[in-house]
Scaffold this motif. Structure first.
Motif, PDB file in Angstrom:
ATOM      1  N   LEU A  18       0.826  -1.208   0.000  1.00 38.93           N
ATOM      2  CA  LEU A  18       0.000   0.000   0.000  1.00 38.93           C
ATOM      3  C   LEU A  18       0.862   1.261   0.000  1.00 38.93           C
ATOM      4  O   LEU A  18       0.461   2.288  -0.536  1.00 38.93           O
ATOM      5  N   GLY A  19       2.045   1.160   0.585  1.00 40.08           N
ATOM      6  CA  GLY A  19       2.960   2.293   0.572  1.00 40.08           C
ATOM      7  C   GLY A  19       3.570   2.553  -0.790  1.00 40.08           C
ATOM      8  O   GLY A  19       4.032   3.663  -1.075  1.00 40.08           O
ATOM      9  N   SER A  20       3.570   1.542  -1.644  1.00 40.51           N
ATOM     10  CA  SER A  20       4.171   1.713  -2.970  1.00 40.51           C
ATOM     11  C   SER A  20       3.251   2.473  -3.932  1.00 40.51           C
ATOM     12  O   SER A  20       3.735   3.135  -4.851  1.00 40.51           O
ATOM     13  N   ILE A  21       1.957   2.404  -3.715  1.00 40.77           N
ATOM     14  CA  ILE A  21       1.003   2.999  -4.661  1.00 40.77           C
ATOM     15  C   ILE A  21       1.156   4.520  -4.770  1.00 40.77           C
ATOM     16  O   ILE A  21       1.280   5.046  -5.879  1.00 40.77           O
ATOM     17  N   PRO A  22       1.184   5.256  -3.635  1.00 39.20           N
ATOM     18  CA  PRO A  22       1.382   6.713  -3.776  1.00 39.20           C
ATOM     19  C   PRO A  22       2.738   7.066  -4.387  1.00 39.20           C
ATOM     20  O   PRO A  22       2.860   8.067  -5.098  1.00 39.20           O
ATOM     21  N   ASP A  23       3.737   6.220  -4.124  1.00 40.22           N
ATOM     22  CA  ASP A  23       5.059   6.466  -4.710  1.00 40.22           C
ATOM     23  C   ASP A  23       5.024   6.300  -6.225  1.00 40.22           C
ATOM     24  O   ASP A  23       5.529   7.152  -6.961  1.00 40.22           O
ATOM     25  N   ILE A  24       4.438   5.213  -6.681  1.00 41.02           N
ATOM     26  CA  ILE A  24       4.364   4.945  -8.122  1.00 41.02           C
ATOM     27  C   ILE A  24       3.574   6.046  -8.834  1.00 41.02           C
ATOM     28  O   ILE A  24       3.946   6.508  -9.904  1.00 41.02           O
ATOM     29  N   MET A  25       2.490   6.477  -8.200  1.00 38.89           N
ATOM     30  CA  MET A  25       1.628   7.496  -8.801  1.00 38.89           C
ATOM     31  C   MET A  25       2.148   8.917  -8.568  1.00 38.89           C
ATOM     32  O   MET A  25       1.553   9.876  -9.076  1.00 38.89           O
ATOM     33  N   SER A  26       3.223   9.060  -7.800  1.00 44.13           N
ATOM     34  CA  SER A  26       3.770  10.374  -7.436  1.00 44.13           C
ATOM     35  C   SER A  26       2.673  11.293  -6.909  1.00 44.13           C
ATOM     36  O   SER A  26       2.495  12.423  -7.364  1.00 44.13           O
ATOM     37  N   SER A  27       1.936  10.772  -5.929  1.00 44.06           N
ATOM     38  CA  SER A  27       0.839  11.546  -5.342  1.00 44.06           C
ATOM     39  C   SER A  27       1.383  12.808  -4.670  1.00 44.06           C
ATOM     40  O   SER A  27       2.566  12.897  -4.318  1.00 44.06           O
ATOM     41  N   THR A  28       0.516  13.770  -4.496  1.00 46.22           N
ATOM     42  CA  THR A  28       0.901  15.051  -3.910  1.00 46.22           C
ATOM     43  C   THR A  28       1.540  14.870  -2.539  1.00 46.22           C
ATOM     44  O   THR A  28       2.550  15.507  -2.225  1.00 46.22           O
ATOM     45  N   GLU A  29       0.952  13.965  -1.721  1.00 48.09           N
ATOM     46  CA  GLU A  29       1.480  13.737  -0.376  1.00 48.09           C
ATOM     47  C   GLU A  29       2.867  13.096  -0.420  1.00 48.09           C
ATOM     48  O   GLU A  29       3.745  13.457   0.349  1.00 48.09           O
ATOM     49  N   ALA A  30       3.055  12.143  -1.321  1.00 50.37           N
ATOM     50  CA  ALA A  30       4.353  11.476  -1.440  1.00 50.37           C
ATOM     51  C   ALA A  30       5.420  12.454  -1.930  1.00 50.37           C
ATOM     52  O   ALA A  30       6.548  12.464  -1.422  1.00 50.37           O
ATOM     53  N   VAL A  31       5.065  13.296  -2.882  1.00 50.86           N
ATOM     54  CA  VAL A  31       6.007  14.293  -3.394  1.00 50.86           C
ATOM     55  C   VAL A  31       6.363  15.280  -2.286  1.00 50.86           C
ATOM     56  O   VAL A  31       7.532  15.639  -2.115  1.00 50.86           O
TER      57      VAL A  31
END
Length: 129
Positions: free
Chosen positions: A21-34
């Motif tokens: 689940l932690g990989s999904i925002p990273d792959i999508m470069s979500s605003t929170e991950a960025v």
């Protein structure tokens, strides 16, 4: 053997949830991950690479066989978590956030230990037959 398998799957499910689940925002470069990566001082282009690496690690852990690949996946998860913890401390985040990392280490360690217990139990079972 059944008790070992149940404990293994509890730890492994938690680990897969944590990393998968932690990989999904990273792959999508979500605003929170960025925003988190910018806070830690890392470039945005590194996010999808780390996210895909985590996802591949999850696939390696869940795929039967490929024992050496599983070892590398576990090592990668520990390296990822250690790097994140060090980066968090280096930028001055409060030490109270270390609780999250401790939980992550316990989950990964539990899955790893019980992975090897399963292998030993299976080997002992095949020898006794």
């Amino acid at each position: 053997m059944k008790k070992i398998a149940i404990i293994y799957w509890i730890f492994t499910t938690l680990m897969v949830a944590l990393m998968g689940l932690g990989s999904i925002p990273d792959i999508m470069s979500s605003t929170e991950a960025v925003a988190l990566f910018n806070h830690l001082g890392y470039p945005d282009y590194l996010l999808p690479f780390i996210g895909i690496a985590k996802l591949l690690g999850v696939v390696a852990i869940l795929t039967p066989g490929f024992l050496r690949l599983k070892e590398w996946a576990y090592a990668g998860f520990v390296i990822d978590l250690t790097g994140a913890m060090y980066s968090s401390l280096a930028v001055g985040d409060p030490p109270s956030g270390l609780v999250f990392f401790l939980i992550g280490y316990l989950v990964i360690g539990g899955s790893y230990v019980y992975h090897h217990k399963r292998l030993k139990a299976a080997a002992a079972l095949s020898i006794s037959k």
